[in-house]
Design an enzyme around this catalytic site. Sequence first.
Site, PDB file in Angstrom:
ATOM      1  N   ASN A  73      83.865  25.269  21.083  1.00  0.00           N
ATOM      2  CA  ASN A  73      83.503  25.517  19.689  1.00  0.00           C
ATOM      3  C   ASN A  73      83.779  24.236  18.899  1.00  0.00           C
ATOM      4  O   ASN A  73      84.922  23.911  18.634  1.00  0.00           O
ATOM      5  CB  ASN A  73      84.336  26.681  19.129  1.00  0.00           C
ATOM      6  CG  ASN A  73      84.102  26.886  17.648  1.00  0.00           C
ATOM      7  OD1 ASN A  73      83.108  26.416  17.097  1.00  0.00           O
ATOM      8  ND2 ASN A  73      85.008  27.598  16.998  1.00  0.00           N
ATOM      9  N   LYS A 125      83.027  23.636  15.845  1.00  0.00           N
ATOM     10  CA  LYS A 125      83.252  23.871  14.408  1.00  0.00           C
ATOM     11  C   LYS A 125      82.388  22.884  13.602  1.00  0.00           C
ATOM     12  O   LYS A 125      81.256  22.646  13.965  1.00  0.00           O
ATOM     13  CB  LYS A 125      84.737  23.759  14.070  1.00  0.00           C
ATOM     14  CG  LYS A 125      85.611  24.568  15.043  1.00  0.00           C
ATOM     15  CD  LYS A 125      87.021  24.701  14.585  1.00  0.00           C
ATOM     16  CE  LYS A 125      87.841  25.347  15.697  1.00  0.00           C
ATOM     17  NZ  LYS A 125      89.097  25.872  15.225  1.00  0.00           N
ATOM     18  N   HIS A 140      84.274  34.741  14.399  1.00  0.00           N
ATOM     19  CA  HIS A 140      85.372  33.782  14.608  1.00  0.00           C
ATOM     20  C   HIS A 140      86.369  33.935  13.458  1.00  0.00           C
ATOM     21  O   HIS A 140      85.980  34.215  12.318  1.00  0.00           O
ATOM     22  CB  HIS A 140      84.814  32.355  14.648  1.00  0.00           C
ATOM     23  CG  HIS A 140      85.836  31.347  15.042  1.00  0.00           C
ATOM     24  ND1 HIS A 140      86.722  30.811  14.140  1.00  0.00           N
ATOM     25  CD2 HIS A 140      86.138  30.800  16.249  1.00  0.00           C
ATOM     26  CE1 HIS A 140      87.524  29.962  14.772  1.00  0.00           C
ATOM     27  NE2 HIS A 140      87.188  29.943  16.060  1.00  0.00           N
ATOM     28  N   GLU A 180      87.850  31.924  11.633  1.00  0.00           N
ATOM     29  CA  GLU A 180      87.574  31.112  10.430  1.00  0.00           C
ATOM     30  C   GLU A 180      86.489  31.753   9.580  1.00  0.00           C
ATOM     31  O   GLU A 180      86.510  31.662   8.352  1.00  0.00           O
ATOM     32  CB  GLU A 180      87.225  29.669  10.852  1.00  0.00           C
ATOM     33  CG  GLU A 180      88.474  28.925  11.304  1.00  0.00           C
ATOM     34  CD  GLU A 180      88.255  27.856  12.355  1.00  0.00           C
ATOM     35  OE1 GLU A 180      87.109  27.416  12.537  1.00  0.00           O
ATOM     36  OE2 GLU A 180      89.247  27.478  13.018  1.00  0.00           O
ATOM     37  N   GLU A 197      91.269  35.790  20.315  1.00  0.00           N
ATOM     38  CA  GLU A 197      91.780  34.579  19.685  1.00  0.00           C
ATOM     39  C   GLU A 197      92.818  34.947  18.630  1.00  0.00           C
ATOM     40  O   GLU A 197      92.465  35.230  17.478  1.00  0.00           O
ATOM     41  CB  GLU A 197      90.635  33.813  19.024  1.00  0.00           C
ATOM     42  CG  GLU A 197      89.598  33.298  19.998  1.00  0.00           C
ATOM     43  CD  GLU A 197      88.972  32.014  19.477  1.00  0.00           C
ATOM     44  OE1 GLU A 197      89.076  31.000  20.175  1.00  0.00           O
ATOM     45  OE2 GLU A 197      88.422  32.014  18.377  1.00  0.00           O
TER      46      GLU A 197
HETATM   47  C1  PEP Z   1      88.587  28.014  18.234  1.00  0.00           C
HETATM   48  O1  PEP Z   1      88.102  27.348  17.334  1.00  0.00           O
HETATM   49  O2  PEP Z   1      87.989  29.025  18.621  1.00  0.00           O
HETATM   50  C2  PEP Z   1      89.845  27.573  18.817  1.00  0.00           C
HETATM   51  C3  PEP Z   1      90.404  28.317  19.726  1.00  0.00           C
HETATM   52  O3  PEP Z   1      90.367  26.397  18.344  1.00  0.00           O
HETATM   53  P1  PEP Z   1      91.602  25.564  19.015  1.00  0.00           P
HETATM   54  O4  PEP Z   1      91.299  25.445  20.487  1.00  0.00           O
HETATM   55  O5  PEP Z   1      91.548  24.239  18.325  1.00  0.00           O
HETATM   56  O6  PEP Z   1      92.833  26.336  18.754  1.00  0.00           O
END
Ligand code: PEP
Length: 250
Positions: free
Chosen positions: A11, A13, A98, A100, A170
């Site tokens: 991901n 982002k 997600h 975010e 997550e």
């Molecule tokens: C994500 O953006 O889904 C994520 C898990 O980020 P990170 O690996 O940076 O924690």
Amino acid sequence: MTTRPLIYAANWKMNHGPEAAREFIERFIALTAPAAGRSLWFFPPAVSLAPVSHAARTRADILTGAQNVHWEPKGAYTGEVSIPMVQQAGAKTALVGHSERRHLFGETDDQVARKTAALLKAGLVPLVCVGETLAEREGGRTEHVIVRQLEPLLDKVPAAEWARLVIAYEPVWAIGTGRNATPDDAAQVHELIRFAVGRCGVPGRIPILYGGSVNAGNVLGLLARPELDGVLVGGASLDADGWAELVGLG
Ligand code: PEP
């Protein structure tokens, strides 16, 4: 290390515009070869989806996906991207819900369910993210929150269609913080998710990825747990050489 199929999902982002994304994927392809039982999923920003899909067209083990979609196919939704649009840009999958999107942009459990249903209808694979905040975990509410996030999905997506869906667990407290869940923490919640959807009549074993501060140092410990079917990675997927190394470890 393992014989079950594994998904490594990147991901990006809001990183890597079209040119940087094309350069990344060309370098990544030069550094890696397809491996049996390993799929590599990339979620670039929407404007970089087409160049990444195009550069990866010769690699059947690489799938590209959108970071977000709207559930309507078109209309007056300024700033949104539709499922037909991302399909034209080569997407075969999309992230939904997600943390975010949920926490910074107010995406609700119901919107997540609508997006998931629309993706399935269009033939794309939804990668649906669920996870609790630190306060929810410390308050002993992890199970309650995960079940609440899954409920509208179970309502809107018929049990038989869950076979085409992937979940990512997550924990919000582990995303981008450098503090990952232990393999035991992750495995426990993966089992909880499987139990919750199984109880609602979803047949079979759904694939569940873990995401949250995964890196080259902890990925093997996490994937040693059979409850995990792969990883969803933000920060550690942003450098082509580092990501190529990480996906080669398992
Ligand atoms: C994500 O953006 O889904 C994520 C898990 O980020 P990170 O690996 O940076 O924690």
